[in-house]
Motif scaffolding. Sequence first.
Motif, PDB file in Angstrom:
ATOM      1  N   ARG A  22       0.869  -1.245  -0.159  1.00 27.40           N
ATOM      2  CA  ARG A  22       0.126  -0.026  -0.002  1.00 27.40           C
ATOM      3  C   ARG A  22       0.748   1.200   0.105  1.00 27.40           C
ATOM      4  O   ARG A  22       0.396   2.290  -0.491  1.00 27.40           O
ATOM      5  CB  ARG A  22      -0.827   0.095   1.199  1.00 27.40           C
ATOM      6  CG  ARG A  22      -2.076  -0.948   1.243  1.00 27.40           C
ATOM      7  CD  ARG A  22      -2.735  -1.051   2.488  1.00 27.40           C
ATOM      8  NE  ARG A  22      -3.624  -0.037   2.723  1.00 27.40           N
ATOM      9  CZ  ARG A  22      -4.118   0.445   3.604  1.00 27.40           C
ATOM     10  NH1 ARG A  22      -4.279  -0.542   4.757  1.00 27.40           N
ATOM     11  NH2 ARG A  22      -4.778   1.619   3.893  1.00 27.40           N
ATOM     12  N   LEU A  23       1.994   1.162   0.876  1.00 26.13           N
ATOM     13  CA  LEU A  23       2.719   2.295   0.931  1.00 26.13           C
ATOM     14  C   LEU A  23       3.434   2.754  -0.409  1.00 26.13           C
ATOM     15  O   LEU A  23       3.716   3.795  -1.087  1.00 26.13           O
ATOM     16  CB  LEU A  23       4.169   2.354   1.825  1.00 26.13           C
ATOM     17  CG  LEU A  23       3.359   2.287   3.428  1.00 26.13           C
ATOM     18  CD1 LEU A  23       4.439   1.974   4.493  1.00 26.13           C
ATOM     19  CD2 LEU A  23       2.838   3.575   3.639  1.00 26.13           C
ATOM     20  N   GLY A  26       0.841   3.997  -2.823  1.00 27.24           N
ATOM     21  CA  GLY A  26      -0.075   5.327  -2.561  1.00 27.24           C
ATOM     22  C   GLY A  26       1.009   6.113  -1.747  1.00 27.24           C
ATOM     23  O   GLY A  26       0.550   7.313  -1.751  1.00 27.24           O
ATOM     24  N   GLY A  27       2.152   5.732  -1.429  1.00 25.83           N
ATOM     25  CA  GLY A  27       2.921   6.818  -0.738  1.00 25.83           C
ATOM     26  C   GLY A  27       3.047   6.604   0.799  1.00 25.83           C
ATOM     27  O   GLY A  27       3.617   7.049   1.618  1.00 25.83           O
ATOM     28  N   ARG A  28       1.503   6.606   1.170  1.00 20.78           N
ATOM     29  CA  ARG A  28       1.415   6.801   2.684  1.00 20.78           C
ATOM     30  C   ARG A  28       0.096   6.235   3.088  1.00 20.78           C
ATOM     31  O   ARG A  28      -1.063   6.123   1.921  1.00 20.78           O
ATOM     32  CB  ARG A  28       1.263   8.172   3.139  1.00 20.78           C
ATOM     33  CG  ARG A  28       0.329   9.079   2.452  1.00 20.78           C
ATOM     34  CD  ARG A  28       0.449  10.578   2.764  1.00 20.78           C
ATOM     35  NE  ARG A  28       1.795  10.901   2.174  1.00 20.78           N
ATOM     36  CZ  ARG A  28       2.810  11.566   2.938  1.00 20.78           C
ATOM     37  NH1 ARG A  28       2.772  11.773   4.133  1.00 20.78           N
ATOM     38  NH2 ARG A  28       3.578  12.056   2.379  1.00 20.78           N
ATOM     39  N   VAL A  29      -0.127   5.719   4.341  1.00 19.20           N
ATOM     40  CA  VAL A  29      -1.269   5.196   4.900  1.00 19.20           C
ATOM     41  C   VAL A  29      -1.794   5.944   6.110  1.00 19.20           C
ATOM     42  O   VAL A  29      -0.817   6.249   6.771  1.00 19.20           O
ATOM     43  CB  VAL A  29      -1.358   3.887   5.104  1.00 19.20           C
ATOM     44  CG1 VAL A  29      -2.544   3.208   5.826  1.00 19.20           C
ATOM     45  CG2 VAL A  29      -1.003   2.869   3.940  1.00 19.20           C
ATOM     46  N   ILE A  30      -2.835   6.552   6.118  1.00 13.29           N
ATOM     47  CA  ILE A  30      -3.559   7.404   7.110  1.00 13.29           C
ATOM     48  C   ILE A  30      -4.624   6.736   7.876  1.00 13.29           C
ATOM     49  O   ILE A  30      -5.706   6.250   7.048  1.00 13.29           O
ATOM     50  CB  ILE A  30      -3.812   8.638   6.721  1.00 13.29           C
ATOM     51  CG1 ILE A  30      -2.382   9.551   6.080  1.00 13.29           C
ATOM     52  CG2 ILE A  30      -4.420   9.492   7.731  1.00 13.29           C
ATOM     53  CD1 ILE A  30      -2.981  10.932   5.604  1.00 13.29           C
ATOM     54  N   LEU A  31      -4.671   6.492   9.241  1.00 18.57           N
ATOM     55  CA  LEU A  31      -5.417   6.043   9.965  1.00 18.57           C
ATOM     56  C   LEU A  31      -6.125   7.414  10.616  1.00 18.57           C
ATOM     57  O   LEU A  31      -5.516   7.895  11.479  1.00 18.57           O
ATOM     58  CB  LEU A  31      -4.870   4.978  10.926  1.00 18.57           C
ATOM     59  CG  LEU A  31      -4.306   3.659  10.364  1.00 18.57           C
ATOM     60  CD1 LEU A  31      -3.791   2.875  11.792  1.00 18.57           C
ATOM     61  CD2 LEU A  31      -5.071   3.222   9.323  1.00 18.57           C
TER      62      LEU A  31
END
Length: 250
Positions: A22-23, A26-31
């Motif tokens: 996923r990183l 998309g570059g980043r994962v935000i919760l």
Amino acid sequence: MPYSQRPVARARRAKATELIERLVAGGRVILSDPYEDEVTEWRRVINYAKRHGLEPQGKRIEKTSCGRSGLEMFLATGPHINSRGQAQGDAPQVQVPAQLRLPHPFVIALRDNERLTMPSALRQRTLFLLQGLVGEAVQRGYKVKDSPARSWRAGEVDVVVDGFTCSVTIQQEFPQSEDPERSGKLVIELPCNRSGRQRRWGDRKRWVVEDALGAVLKEIEAGAVEDAQRKADEEWAKADREVRWKAAMV
């Protein structure tokens, strides 16, 4: 049974692999608003990926606070933030006072009210850090102002550089820990960003937060430059659209 074959390890490896995919995509994962147990599990997953060499070549997984209670994970490039050189960011050392003589009005207000709930030694150290930071910012010609506190546990100040406002947060890194060494650590953070630049510095074995104040100001200055460039690009795009619209009307 070897640890790597146990159900917990297999599940953690699968989750770490999925996170990296996923990183990379998309570059980043935000919760946005995770439960405390979720945050703990994600930290373990990241540690698993680091220990077992699952991170992409030349990249490392970093995590930082995002918003009021969110967690952001992203891929960063370069040396780990725990290295002393990375902490200082090749920036001049900022002088941190040993006592509050002629403190800035912001520091006085923070000292005299009920905010900044933490052990007294850490509270005093946080006030010294904030005084050093705002003193250097003012000396460089920047403005500082009180920031709306997201937490009673944190000291927060807004540094304004050429119209660009950046909030700086200093707080106890592990307030719930019963380990005296962990509970005695501070961390300084800047808001989430899309550039992948460093936004978090904490007390570590090789350096302390005091060493990072110069790098913090350097990152704020870089953010001001990026913000100015973004605004210039937006103005150019707006003018270009108007020219094209007028041409189309003709």
